[in-house]
Design a protein around this motif. Structure first.
Motif, PDB file in Angstrom:
ATOM      1  N   HIS A 192      34.245  42.777  41.424  1.00  8.41           N
ATOM      2  CA  HIS A 192      34.174  43.485  40.147  1.00  8.41           C
ATOM      3  C   HIS A 192      35.163  42.826  39.182  1.00  8.41           C
ATOM      4  CE1 HIS A 192      34.731  46.765  37.255  1.00  8.41           C
ATOM      5  NE2 HIS A 192      33.506  47.121  37.613  1.00  8.41           N
ATOM      6  N   ASP A 240      38.829  43.418  39.655  1.00  9.50           N
ATOM      7  CA  ASP A 240      39.463  42.854  40.840  1.00  9.50           C
ATOM      8  C   ASP A 240      39.615  41.339  40.787  1.00  9.50           C
ATOM      9  OD1 ASP A 240      39.656  45.381  42.015  1.00  9.50           O
ATOM     10  OD2 ASP A 240      37.614  45.225  42.796  1.00  9.50           O
ATOM     11  N   GLN A 241      39.111  40.696  39.758  1.00 11.74           N
ATOM     12  CA  GLN A 241      39.203  39.239  39.673  1.00 11.74           C
ATOM     13  C   GLN A 241      40.613  38.825  39.257  1.00 11.74           C
ATOM     14  OE1 GLN A 241      36.115  37.994  37.006  1.00 11.74           O
ATOM     15  NE2 GLN A 241      34.508  38.270  38.525  1.00 11.74           N
TER      16      GLN A 241
END
Length: 89
Positions: free
Chosen positions: A6, A9-10
């Motif tokens: 997502h 979360d990168q």
């Protein structure tokens, strides 16, 4: 099935991480300096004593931030947070 993480979360690019980290340090540093300066001026503390209070405040905030960020056993939430003084009280 989409296996990409997502966007939340990168991992950000290094340049942006460095700028945001520097901004975080500036906010933390200024917050840790302002409260002792105001209290010291109200209490008419000598400059030497005020310097000790500011140093103690920076040391305590740094240690507490490390414990919160990295965790120490069961202590710390292991998230990038800043611990420091507040005007709330």
């Amino acid at each position: 099935m989409n296996l990409q993480p997502h966007p939340v979360d990168q991992r950000l690019p290094f340049g942006l991480l460095a700028v945001l980290g520097f901004q975080h340090v500036l906010v933390m540093y200024s917050a840790c300096i302002v409260v002792p300066l105001i209290l010291g001026s109200v209490l008419h503390l000598p400059k030497e004593q005020l310097a000790v209070i500011i140093n103690a405040d920076l040391m305590a905030a740094g240690l507490a931030s490390l414990v919160q960020s990295l965790g120490l056993g069961i202590f710390g939430m292991r998230m990038p947070v800043m611990m420091g003084v507040t005007f709330t009280a």
